[in-house]
Design a protein around this motif. Structure first.
Motif, PDB file in Angstrom:
ATOM      1  N   ILE A 166      47.806  17.600  40.221  1.00  0.00           N
ATOM      2  CA  ILE A 166      47.748  19.014  40.009  1.00  0.00           C
ATOM      3  C   ILE A 166      46.801  19.364  38.913  1.00  0.00           C
ATOM      4  CG2 ILE A 166      49.112  20.862  39.277  1.00  0.00           C
ATOM      5  CD1 ILE A 166      51.598  19.919  40.943  1.00  0.00           C
ATOM      6  N   LYS A 167      47.186  18.337  38.002  1.00  0.00           N
ATOM      7  CA  LYS A 167      46.057  18.635  36.826  1.00  0.00           C
ATOM      8  C   LYS A 167      44.713  18.720  37.025  1.00  0.00           C
ATOM      9  CE  LYS A 167      49.537  17.060  33.541  1.00  0.00           C
ATOM     10  NZ  LYS A 167      50.052  15.865  32.666  1.00  0.00           N
ATOM     11  N   ILE A 168      44.338  17.461  38.095  1.00  0.00           N
ATOM     12  CA  ILE A 168      43.085  17.426  38.406  1.00  0.00           C
ATOM     13  C   ILE A 168      42.508  18.744  39.253  1.00  0.00           C
ATOM     14  CG2 ILE A 168      41.342  15.962  40.069  1.00  0.00           C
ATOM     15  CD1 ILE A 168      43.314  13.581  39.232  1.00  0.00           C
ATOM     16  N   ALA A 169      43.407  19.223  39.996  1.00  0.00           N
ATOM     17  CA  ALA A 169      43.151  20.423  40.930  1.00  0.00           C
ATOM     18  C   ALA A 169      42.712  21.496  39.878  1.00  0.00           C
ATOM     19  CB  ALA A 169      44.326  20.638  41.623  1.00  0.00           C
ATOM     20  N   ILE A 170      43.350  21.782  38.826  1.00  0.00           N
ATOM     21  CA  ILE A 170      43.216  22.647  37.725  1.00  0.00           C
ATOM     22  C   ILE A 170      41.930  22.615  37.165  1.00  0.00           C
ATOM     23  CG2 ILE A 170      44.005  23.704  35.619  1.00  0.00           C
ATOM     24  CD1 ILE A 170      46.938  23.015  36.394  1.00  0.00           C
ATOM     25  N   LEU A 171      41.632  21.247  36.680  1.00  0.00           N
ATOM     26  CA  LEU A 171      40.214  20.970  36.340  1.00  0.00           C
ATOM     27  C   LEU A 171      39.071  21.406  37.224  1.00  0.00           C
ATOM     28  CD1 LEU A 171      40.877  17.653  34.386  1.00  0.00           C
ATOM     29  CD2 LEU A 171      40.589  19.655  33.364  1.00  0.00           C
ATOM     30  N   SER A 172      39.306  21.068  38.639  1.00  0.00           N
ATOM     31  CA  SER A 172      38.310  21.282  39.720  1.00  0.00           C
ATOM     32  C   SER A 172      38.057  22.558  39.717  1.00  0.00           C
ATOM     33  CB  SER A 172      39.121  20.619  40.885  1.00  0.00           C
ATOM     34  OG  SER A 172      38.006  20.726  41.926  1.00  0.00           O
ATOM     35  N   VAL A 173      39.133  23.430  39.605  1.00  0.00           N
ATOM     36  CA  VAL A 173      38.809  25.013  39.755  1.00  0.00           C
ATOM     37  C   VAL A 173      38.029  25.498  38.391  1.00  0.00           C
ATOM     38  CG1 VAL A 173      39.597  27.399  39.584  1.00  0.00           C
ATOM     39  CG2 VAL A 173      40.937  25.314  41.166  1.00  0.00           C
ATOM     40  N   VAL A 174      38.299  25.070  37.247  1.00  0.00           N
ATOM     41  CA  VAL A 174      37.712  25.399  36.022  1.00  0.00           C
ATOM     42  C   VAL A 174      36.051  24.810  36.190  1.00  0.00           C
ATOM     43  CG1 VAL A 174      37.565  25.140  33.692  1.00  0.00           C
ATOM     44  CG2 VAL A 174      39.438  25.296  34.629  1.00  0.00           C
ATOM     45  N   PHE A 175      35.887  23.786  36.414  1.00  0.00           N
ATOM     46  CA  PHE A 175      34.618  22.979  36.877  1.00  0.00           C
ATOM     47  C   PHE A 175      34.009  23.709  37.889  1.00  0.00           C
ATOM     48  CE2 PHE A 175      32.186  19.468  39.112  1.00  0.00           C
ATOM     49  CZ  PHE A 175      31.231  19.329  38.165  1.00  0.00           C
ATOM     50  N   CYS A 176      34.611  24.176  38.979  1.00  0.00           N
ATOM     51  CA  CYS A 176      33.749  25.080  40.069  1.00  0.00           C
ATOM     52  C   CYS A 176      33.279  26.399  39.394  1.00  0.00           C
ATOM     53  CB  CYS A 176      34.485  25.626  41.085  1.00  0.00           C
ATOM     54  SG  CYS A 176      34.814  24.562  42.370  1.00  0.00           S
ATOM     55  N   LEU A 190      21.617  41.584  31.744  1.00  0.00           N
ATOM     56  CA  LEU A 190      22.775  41.446  31.027  1.00  0.00           C
ATOM     57  C   LEU A 190      23.695  40.754  32.087  1.00  0.00           C
ATOM     58  CD1 LEU A 190      24.752  42.344  29.006  1.00  0.00           C
ATOM     59  CD2 LEU A 190      25.021  44.646  30.310  1.00  0.00           C
ATOM     60  N   PHE A 191      23.845  40.840  33.188  1.00  0.00           N
ATOM     61  CA  PHE A 191      24.605  40.324  34.120  1.00  0.00           C
ATOM     62  C   PHE A 191      24.564  38.869  34.240  1.00  0.00           C
ATOM     63  CE2 PHE A 191      25.621  38.763  38.495  1.00  0.00           C
ATOM     64  CZ  PHE A 191      27.150  38.758  38.394  1.00  0.00           C
ATOM     65  N   GLY A 192      23.211  38.306  34.198  1.00  0.00           N
ATOM     66  CA  GLY A 192      22.794  36.769  34.139  1.00  0.00           C
ATOM     67  C   GLY A 192      23.249  36.390  32.803  1.00  0.00           C
ATOM     68  N   PHE A 193      23.014  37.225  31.739  1.00  0.00           N
ATOM     69  CA  PHE A 193      23.433  36.583  30.524  1.00  0.00           C
ATOM     70  C   PHE A 193      25.049  36.411  30.395  1.00  0.00           C
ATOM     71  CE2 PHE A 193      24.751  37.624  26.113  1.00  0.00           C
ATOM     72  CZ  PHE A 193      24.560  36.630  25.391  1.00  0.00           C
ATOM     73  N   ILE A 194      25.715  37.290  30.930  1.00  0.00           N
ATOM     74  CA  ILE A 194      27.369  37.310  30.911  1.00  0.00           C
ATOM     75  C   ILE A 194      27.710  36.160  31.772  1.00  0.00           C
ATOM     76  CG2 ILE A 194      29.291  38.218  31.852  1.00  0.00           C
ATOM     77  CD1 ILE A 194      28.101  40.997  31.204  1.00  0.00           C
ATOM     78  N   MET A 195      27.083  35.892  32.910  1.00  0.00           N
ATOM     79  CA  MET A 195      27.346  34.749  33.601  1.00  0.00           C
ATOM     80  C   MET A 195      27.116  33.415  33.236  1.00  0.00           C
ATOM     81  SD  MET A 195      28.873  35.978  36.399  1.00  0.00           S
ATOM     82  CE  MET A 195      29.182  34.323  37.249  1.00  0.00           C
ATOM     83  N   CYS A 196      26.020  33.270  32.402  1.00  0.00           N
ATOM     84  CA  CYS A 196      25.512  31.863  31.640  1.00  0.00           C
ATOM     85  C   CYS A 196      26.387  31.749  30.464  1.00  0.00           C
ATOM     86  CB  CYS A 196      24.205  32.175  31.194  1.00  0.00           C
ATOM     87  SG  CYS A 196      23.271  30.683  30.665  1.00  0.00           S
ATOM     88  N   LEU A 197      26.727  32.900  29.774  1.00  0.00           N
ATOM     89  CA  LEU A 197      27.942  32.685  28.961  1.00  0.00           C
ATOM     90  C   LEU A 197      29.094  32.073  29.516  1.00  0.00           C
ATOM     91  CD1 LEU A 197      27.176  33.034  25.868  1.00  0.00           C
ATOM     92  CD2 LEU A 197      28.473  35.367  26.017  1.00  0.00           C
ATOM     93  N   SER A 198      29.542  32.863  30.320  1.00  0.00           N
ATOM     94  CA  SER A 198      30.762  32.676  31.072  1.00  0.00           C
ATOM     95  C   SER A 198      30.798  31.050  31.402  1.00  0.00           C
ATOM     96  CB  SER A 198      31.159  33.470  32.435  1.00  0.00           C
ATOM     97  OG  SER A 198      31.085  34.814  31.874  1.00  0.00           O
ATOM     98  N   ALA A 199      29.591  30.739  32.118  1.00  0.00           N
ATOM     99  CA  ALA A 199      29.592  29.310  32.545  1.00  0.00           C
ATOM    100  C   ALA A 199      29.663  28.177  31.372  1.00  0.00           C
ATOM    101  CB  ALA A 199      28.227  29.077  33.268  1.00  0.00           C
ATOM    102  N   THR A 200      29.005  28.448  30.309  1.00  0.00           N
ATOM    103  CA  THR A 200      29.077  27.844  29.131  1.00  0.00           C
ATOM    104  C   THR A 200      30.434  27.757  28.578  1.00  0.00           C
ATOM    105  OG1 THR A 200      26.840  28.605  28.707  1.00  0.00           O
ATOM    106  CG2 THR A 200      27.821  27.288  26.862  1.00  0.00           C
ATOM    107  N   ALA A 201      31.000  28.687  28.599  1.00  0.00           N
ATOM    108  CA  ALA A 201      32.352  28.731  28.039  1.00  0.00           C
ATOM    109  C   ALA A 201      33.512  27.943  28.862  1.00  0.00           C
ATOM    110  CB  ALA A 201      33.068  30.339  27.746  1.00  0.00           C
ATOM    111  N   ALA A 202      33.340  28.063  30.264  1.00  0.00           N
ATOM    112  CA  ALA A 202      34.120  27.321  31.245  1.00  0.00           C
ATOM    113  C   ALA A 202      33.772  25.828  31.134  1.00  0.00           C
ATOM    114  CB  ALA A 202      33.706  27.951  32.542  1.00  0.00           C
ATOM    115  N   ARG A 203      32.627  25.448  30.845  1.00  0.00           N
ATOM    116  CA  ARG A 203      32.226  23.867  30.634  1.00  0.00           C
ATOM    117  C   ARG A 203      32.800  23.350  29.412  1.00  0.00           C
ATOM    118  NH1 ARG A 203      27.310  24.902  31.723  1.00  0.00           N
ATOM    119  NH2 ARG A 203      26.619  24.766  29.356  1.00  0.00           N
ATOM    120  N   ALA A 204      32.774  24.277  28.452  1.00  0.00           N
ATOM    121  CA  ALA A 204      33.624  23.849  27.323  1.00  0.00           C
ATOM    122  C   ALA A 204      35.149  23.866  27.325  1.00  0.00           C
ATOM    123  CB  ALA A 204      33.204  24.644  25.919  1.00  0.00           C
TER     124      ALA A 204
END
Length: 307
Positions: free
Chosen positions: A77-87, A155-169
């Protein structure tokens, strides 16, 4: 292994790591922006499918690293949660490439240490020395400056890039928390082996729902452009090679060397992308990115000294 052979081996690993990381980034940009292949979720699914197959071949067949088994339902379950965040992080990054230049994408991505420190404190209450947090100020300030000087700011591209960076962290912090016990720890290659097929199961219905005409357009592009399938295949294989080479470079060098190489890799990617795609850059944008990179270097140094 003699010292000379070892040095050649490590140099070849670093070159492979740079080539695969920068290559997959540039190919993503080319496919999503220049090749009219506007399906970032499906593209991410191709990456994850390749990672699943090649991880199995590398670990189970070739035995490059020992196979680590999932030992409990809780660990699964923990790996599955990580997988969703990774996606979320990978899809967000690919979506942002449709709207942003690679150079600006890398500048925003360089703020990963800021989000890592933020989530580490929020999730684990782990605090760094104040001087370490102070080093993060130029990391954020540099991106703010670069944003103001970015000719192709979206703006939308910036928000998506910032969200991706935050999700990676967030994924890296979450991984340290969820898989912290000795019995549940997995190396990055085994974690990828289990996360990849889970990611495909998440991305397949998402692609079919959110990108309903993806199959028709992909087949049409494949008939019109003879290199379409080759590009997708090479791009997907490079996505796995980037993970494998990152693991091997981490294994055969020090953490400090990896950090320095990582900072340099971002700068190399920016220069190559500007030369290839000829996207306009300004002195303000270059200055902002430089401040961010210097902030990342300072953060790594202060974190090492003031543990």
């Amino acid at each position: 292994m003699s010292s000379k052979k070892q040095a050649i081996f490590i140099c070849s690993l670093i070159i492979t790591w740079y080539t695969s990381n920068i290559g997959v980034l540039l190919l993503n940009k080319y496919l999503l922006s220049n090749y009219d292949f506007r399906f970032p979720i499906f593209l991410t699914m191709c990456h994850m499918s390749a990672c699943a197959v090649l991880s199995y071949v590398s670990i189970v067949v070739l035995k490059i690293v020992p196979l680590q088994m999932i030992k409990s339902r809780s660990q699964f379950i923990k790996i599955a949660i990580l997988s969703v965040v990774f996606c979320g992080s990978v899809v967000g990054g690919n979506i942002s490439l449709r709207y942003l230049a690679v150079s600006f994408n890398q500048a925003v991505g360089a703020t990963t240490p800021f989000f890592t420190a933020l989530f580490a404190y929020m999730v684990t209450l782990k605090r760094e020395a104040w001087v370490t947090y102070g080093a993060l100020v130029p990391v954020v300030a540099g991106v703010v400056i670069a944003s103001g000087g970015e000719p192709g700011f979206h703006l939308f591209g910036f928000i998506m890039c910032l969200s991706a960076t935050a999700a990676r962290a967030f994924k890296s912090v979450l991984q340290g928390v969820l898989l912290s016990s000795e019995g549940e720890k997995l190396n990055s290659m085994n974690l990828l082996l289990y996360m990849s097929p889970m990611a495909v199961l998440v991305l397949l219905p998402a692609a079919l729902i959110m990108e309903p005409n993806v199959l028709d357009v992909t087949l049409s592009l494949g008939r019109e452009q003879k290199f379409m399938w080759l590009l997708l295949l090479v791009n997907s294989a490079m996505a796995y090679l980037a993970n494998l080479s990152n693991f091997l470079v981490t294994k055969h060098t020090s953490a400090l060397t990896l950090q320095v190489l990582g900072n340099a890799k971002g700068a190399v990617a920016v220069v190559i992308s500007i030369l290839l795609f000829r996207n306009p850059v300004t002195a303000i944008g270059i200055g902002g990115y430089s401040i961010t990179v210097l902030g990342v270097v300072a953060y790594g140094e202060t974190k090492r000294r003031f543990r």
